[in-house]
Design a protein around this motif. Structure first.
Motif, PDB file in Angstrom:
ATOM      1  N   ARG A 196      11.203 -10.148 -34.797  1.00  0.00           N
ATOM      2  CA  ARG A 196      10.440 -10.807 -33.751  1.00  0.00           C
ATOM      3  C   ARG A 196      10.719 -12.299 -33.874  1.00  0.00           C
ATOM      4  O   ARG A 196      10.135 -13.005 -34.696  1.00  0.00           O
ATOM      5  CB  ARG A 196       8.945 -10.516 -33.917  1.00  0.00           C
ATOM      6  N   GLN A 197      11.654 -12.752 -33.102  1.00  0.00           N
ATOM      7  CA  GLN A 197      12.163 -14.112 -33.236  1.00  0.00           C
ATOM      8  C   GLN A 197      12.149 -14.818 -31.889  1.00  0.00           C
ATOM      9  O   GLN A 197      12.647 -14.283 -30.895  1.00  0.00           O
ATOM     10  CB  GLN A 197      13.593 -14.080 -33.789  1.00  0.00           C
ATOM     11  N   SER A 198      11.583 -16.008 -31.843  1.00  0.00           N
ATOM     12  CA  SER A 198      11.620 -16.799 -30.620  1.00  0.00           C
ATOM     13  C   SER A 198      13.045 -17.280 -30.349  1.00  0.00           C
ATOM     14  O   SER A 198      13.833 -17.492 -31.271  1.00  0.00           O
ATOM     15  CB  SER A 198      10.694 -18.017 -30.751  1.00  0.00           C
ATOM     16  N   TRP A 199      13.352 -17.475 -29.089  1.00  0.00           N
ATOM     17  CA  TRP A 199      14.690 -17.912 -28.713  1.00  0.00           C
ATOM     18  C   TRP A 199      14.901 -19.385 -29.063  1.00  0.00           C
ATOM     19  O   TRP A 199      14.033 -20.222 -28.836  1.00  0.00           O
ATOM     20  CB  TRP A 199      14.927 -17.682 -27.225  1.00  0.00           C
ATOM     21  N   MET A 200      16.073 -19.668 -29.610  1.00  0.00           N
ATOM     22  CA  MET A 200      16.403 -21.012 -30.075  1.00  0.00           C
ATOM     23  C   MET A 200      17.508 -21.628 -29.219  1.00  0.00           C
ATOM     24  O   MET A 200      18.205 -20.923 -28.485  1.00  0.00           O
ATOM     25  CB  MET A 200      16.843 -20.953 -31.546  1.00  0.00           C
ATOM     26  N   ILE A 201      17.652 -22.952 -29.333  1.00  0.00           N
ATOM     27  CA  ILE A 201      18.735 -23.669 -28.671  1.00  0.00           C
ATOM     28  C   ILE A 201      19.398 -24.604 -29.677  1.00  0.00           C
ATOM     29  O   ILE A 201      18.953 -24.723 -30.825  1.00  0.00           O
ATOM     30  CB  ILE A 201      18.247 -24.453 -27.433  1.00  0.00           C
ATOM     31  N   GLU A 202      20.467 -25.271 -29.254  1.00  0.00           N
ATOM     32  CA  GLU A 202      21.258 -26.119 -30.149  1.00  0.00           C
ATOM     33  C   GLU A 202      21.000 -27.592 -29.828  1.00  0.00           C
ATOM     34  O   GLU A 202      21.444 -28.109 -28.806  1.00  0.00           O
ATOM     35  CB  GLU A 202      22.744 -25.782 -29.993  1.00  0.00           C
ATOM     36  N   SER A 203      20.289 -28.245 -30.726  1.00  0.00           N
ATOM     37  CA  SER A 203      19.896 -29.642 -30.480  1.00  0.00           C
ATOM     38  C   SER A 203      21.098 -30.573 -30.368  1.00  0.00           C
ATOM     39  O   SER A 203      21.082 -31.527 -29.582  1.00  0.00           O
ATOM     40  CB  SER A 203      18.976 -30.119 -31.606  1.00  0.00           C
ATOM     41  N   GLN A 204      22.145 -30.328 -31.128  1.00  0.00           N
ATOM     42  CA  GLN A 204      23.271 -31.257 -31.156  1.00  0.00           C
ATOM     43  C   GLN A 204      24.063 -31.262 -29.852  1.00  0.00           C
ATOM     44  O   GLN A 204      24.812 -32.198 -29.580  1.00  0.00           O
ATOM     45  CB  GLN A 204      24.173 -30.946 -32.348  1.00  0.00           C
ATOM     46  N   LEU A 205      23.897 -30.234 -29.026  1.00  0.00           N
ATOM     47  CA  LEU A 205      24.518 -30.270 -27.705  1.00  0.00           C
ATOM     48  C   LEU A 205      23.867 -31.325 -26.826  1.00  0.00           C
ATOM     49  O   LEU A 205      24.447 -31.758 -25.834  1.00  0.00           O
ATOM     50  CB  LEU A 205      24.418 -28.897 -27.020  1.00  0.00           C
ATOM     51  N   VAL A 230      17.099 -31.098 -21.611  1.00  0.00           N
ATOM     52  CA  VAL A 230      18.209 -30.196 -21.931  1.00  0.00           C
ATOM     53  C   VAL A 230      19.129 -30.117 -20.722  1.00  0.00           C
ATOM     54  O   VAL A 230      18.762 -29.574 -19.681  1.00  0.00           O
ATOM     55  CB  VAL A 230      17.695 -28.800 -22.317  1.00  0.00           C
ATOM     56  N   ASP A 231      20.335 -30.679 -20.866  1.00  0.00           N
ATOM     57  CA  ASP A 231      21.282 -30.751 -19.751  1.00  0.00           C
ATOM     58  C   ASP A 231      22.577 -29.981 -19.980  1.00  0.00           C
ATOM     59  O   ASP A 231      23.392 -29.857 -19.066  1.00  0.00           O
ATOM     60  CB  ASP A 231      21.657 -32.214 -19.475  1.00  0.00           C
ATOM     61  N   HIS A 232      22.795 -29.482 -21.204  1.00  0.00           N
ATOM     62  CA  HIS A 232      24.105 -28.943 -21.542  1.00  0.00           C
ATOM     63  C   HIS A 232      24.077 -27.507 -22.052  1.00  0.00           C
ATOM     64  O   HIS A 232      25.068 -27.029 -22.609  1.00  0.00           O
ATOM     65  CB  HIS A 232      24.770 -29.840 -22.598  1.00  0.00           C
ATOM     66  N   GLN A 233      22.971 -26.808 -21.856  1.00  0.00           N
ATOM     67  CA  GLN A 233      22.875 -25.434 -22.334  1.00  0.00           C
ATOM     68  C   GLN A 233      21.736 -24.730 -21.611  1.00  0.00           C
ATOM     69  O   GLN A 233      20.924 -25.352 -20.930  1.00  0.00           O
ATOM     70  CB  GLN A 233      22.632 -25.408 -23.839  1.00  0.00           C
ATOM     71  N   ALA A 234      21.692 -23.404 -21.779  1.00  0.00           N
ATOM     72  CA  ALA A 234      20.611 -22.611 -21.199  1.00  0.00           C
ATOM     73  C   ALA A 234      19.340 -22.795 -22.014  1.00  0.00           C
ATOM     74  O   ALA A 234      19.384 -23.085 -23.212  1.00  0.00           O
ATOM     75  CB  ALA A 234      21.004 -21.146 -21.184  1.00  0.00           C
ATOM     76  N   VAL A 235      18.211 -22.626 -21.348  1.00  0.00           N
ATOM     77  CA  VAL A 235      16.913 -22.613 -22.026  1.00  0.00           C
ATOM     78  C   VAL A 235      16.206 -21.315 -21.639  1.00  0.00           C
ATOM     79  O   VAL A 235      16.621 -20.605 -20.720  1.00  0.00           O
ATOM     80  CB  VAL A 235      16.045 -23.835 -21.649  1.00  0.00           C
ATOM     81  N   ASP A 236      15.134 -21.017 -22.377  1.00  0.00           N
ATOM     82  CA  ASP A 236      14.473 -19.734 -22.169  1.00  0.00           C
ATOM     83  C   ASP A 236      13.950 -19.573 -20.746  1.00  0.00           C
ATOM     84  O   ASP A 236      13.947 -18.476 -20.196  1.00  0.00           O
ATOM     85  CB  ASP A 236      13.337 -19.577 -23.176  1.00  0.00           C
ATOM     86  N   ALA A 237      13.509 -20.665 -20.137  1.00  0.00           N
ATOM     87  CA  ALA A 237      12.969 -20.586 -18.775  1.00  0.00           C
ATOM     88  C   ALA A 237      14.017 -20.106 -17.778  1.00  0.00           C
ATOM     89  O   ALA A 237      13.676 -19.515 -16.749  1.00  0.00           O
ATOM     90  CB  ALA A 237      12.426 -21.949 -18.356  1.00  0.00           C
ATOM     91  N   ASP A 238      15.293 -20.329 -18.065  1.00  0.00           N
ATOM     92  CA  ASP A 238      16.349 -19.857 -17.168  1.00  0.00           C
ATOM     93  C   ASP A 238      16.336 -18.339 -17.060  1.00  0.00           C
ATOM     94  O   ASP A 238      16.688 -17.771 -16.025  1.00  0.00           O
ATOM     95  CB  ASP A 238      17.726 -20.313 -17.675  1.00  0.00           C
ATOM     96  N   TYR A 239      15.970 -17.677 -18.161  1.00  0.00           N
ATOM     97  CA  TYR A 239      15.976 -16.221 -18.200  1.00  0.00           C
ATOM     98  C   TYR A 239      14.610 -15.617 -17.902  1.00  0.00           C
ATOM     99  O   TYR A 239      14.509 -14.504 -17.399  1.00  0.00           O
ATOM    100  CB  TYR A 239      16.409 -15.738 -19.592  1.00  0.00           C
ATOM    101  N   LYS A 240      13.557 -16.358 -18.214  1.00  0.00           N
ATOM    102  CA  LYS A 240      12.236 -15.740 -18.266  1.00  0.00           C
ATOM    103  C   LYS A 240      11.741 -15.285 -16.909  1.00  0.00           C
ATOM    104  O   LYS A 240      11.198 -14.199 -16.771  1.00  0.00           O
ATOM    105  CB  LYS A 240      11.232 -16.718 -18.889  1.00  0.00           C
ATOM    106  N   TYR A 241      11.897 -16.095 -15.904  1.00  0.00           N
ATOM    107  CA  TYR A 241      11.349 -15.756 -14.594  1.00  0.00           C
ATOM    108  C   TYR A 241      12.496 -15.531 -13.613  1.00  0.00           C
ATOM    109  O   TYR A 241      12.983 -16.449 -12.982  1.00  0.00           O
ATOM    110  CB  TYR A 241      10.421 -16.868 -14.097  1.00  0.00           C
TER     111      TYR A 241
END
Length: 383
Positions: free
Chosen positions: A101-110, A135-146
């Motif tokens: 049970r893991q929350s979705w993560m992103i890459e800060s260095q991007l 966040v301008d250079h990668q997907a975030v959870d909101a892109d998938y959630k709704y």
């Protein structure tokens, strides 16, 4: 004088410390621990993207040596324009069942934020003086959630291929994820993943009897989007390993269209040569596609993946029934979601998964709701 000595002592101590664990790099070879995820340290050759280990457009494509719990877990080449990975490369050394049970993560260095490891957006905000991060250079959870497009968060490095809990958790970074059509993710792609995993488990043992295989899974973008995230046209996987027989190598591949499927036959395991031929139609530029070095046979498929015809036909029938069951439930799921809405708590970004082995895991948000527990129990009877 004493102040100068103290300053020199500090510099000396700093020089003895290990280098910073920076993991968004110019080249995968910049991090020695990252090279192990590629066969013989050789990165794939993808014309126009990655050629002879050099990224062709370093503004758009970013090599990531995926760091989690202070350990490098796998490698990803990420497309910051399409906001999906080009591929993830990983070493298969065995697997454990269950899904964390893991929350979705992103890459800060991007985003040019100097945080060493993949983090959730909430964790990044805390580490950034409680300041929201753009966040301008990668997907975030909101892109998938709704979304109303029946898209799962599809792993390239599958959770089901990871050897331990930490490795499983590391796969839950959105830099390892593409929008994947639910019936494809839970149907033919799932069957292919499990079939290849079994072949790697049984065949990829060196003389020391330890399992080790190199796998690369990639996605070819399309012209369609899920919010700001590109929806891939197709997904592909290639694998290679040395067997217990000296100087004996096996390799193979498969690919599939990322589209809704009903009662489709399972994906065929193909040779590397056939995969390269397919991918050359999509990757354009100097050179040709090559995922693995020459030790990996291009024109042969492991015998275990070439069952005798009668047995394969029976397997196909069983898999077709399983996929039909899965797809029937997926259709019912969309109806049930509307009737049995269980709202997410604020800030809750977990998936509510219906399969332990990373096959069918609903995006919490096909409609932004958890699936009812009674429905999940019903779904599991089909596994």
């Amino acid at each position: 004088m004493m102040g100068v000595l103290n300053h020199l002592s500090t510099l000396l101590l700093l020089s003895l410390l290990p280098p910073a664990l920076s993991h968004v790099v110019e080249n995968f070879s910049d991090v020695p621990q990252c090279k192990k995820f590629f066969m013989k340290g050789t990165t794939p050759n993808l014309p126009g993207i990655l050629v002879n280990g050099t990224v062709q457009n370093q503004t758009r494509y970013k090599p990531i040596c995926q760091l989690f719990n202070n350990t490098y877990m796998f490698a990803t080449l990420y497309d910051t324009t399409k906001r999906i990975p080009v591929f993830s490369a990983y070493t298969f050394t065995g697997y454990t069942t269950g899904r964390p049970r893991q929350s979705w993560m992103i890459e800060s260095q991007l985003e040019d934020i100097k945080i060493e490891e993949m983090k959730t957006q909430h964790e990044m905000k805390e580490l950034n003086n409680n300041t929201d991060i753009t966040v301008d250079h990668q997907a975030v959870d909101a892109d998938y959630k709704y979304n109303n497009m029946s898209m799962d968060r599809g792993h390239l490095f599958p959770c089901s291929y990871a050897p331990d809990d930490a490795a499983k958790r590391s796969t839950f970074t959105l830099t390892n994820i593409v929008p994947q059509e639910s019936s494809f993710n839970g149907g033919r792609w799932c069957v292919a993943e499990l079939k290849v995993r079994e072949a790697l488990w049984n065949n990829c043992k060196k003389n020391n009897n330890k399992i080790e295989a190199n796998v690369v899974t990639g996605a070819v973008p399309s012209n369609n989007k899920l919010n700001l995230v590109n929806i891939p046209d197709l997904l592909w996987t290639a694998f290679c390993c040395e067997t217990s027989k000296k100087d004996n190598w096996i390799a193979g591949a498969y690919w599939g269209d990322n589209k809704e499927e009903l009662n489709e036959k399972e994906l065929d395991t193909i040779t590397l040569a056939k995969l390269y031929e397919k991918l050359n139609d999509h990757y354009h530029g100097d050179g040709v596609v090559k995922v693995f070095p020459d030790q990996c046979p291009k024109d042969d498929i492991p015998e275990e993946l070439l069952k005798d015809k009668d047995k394969k036909d029976k397997t196909d029938q069983n898999n077709l029934k399983r996929m039909s069951d899965v797809q029937g439930i997926l259709t019912k799921r969309r109806k049930v979601d509307i009737l049995r809405e269980l709202p997410l708590r604020d800030g809750d970004v977990h998936d509510h998964c219906v399969y332990d082995d990373d096959c069918v895991c609903s995006s919490v948000g096909v409609k932004g709701y958890y699936l009812p527990v009674v429905f999940v129990s019903f779904f599991l009877t089909f596994k």
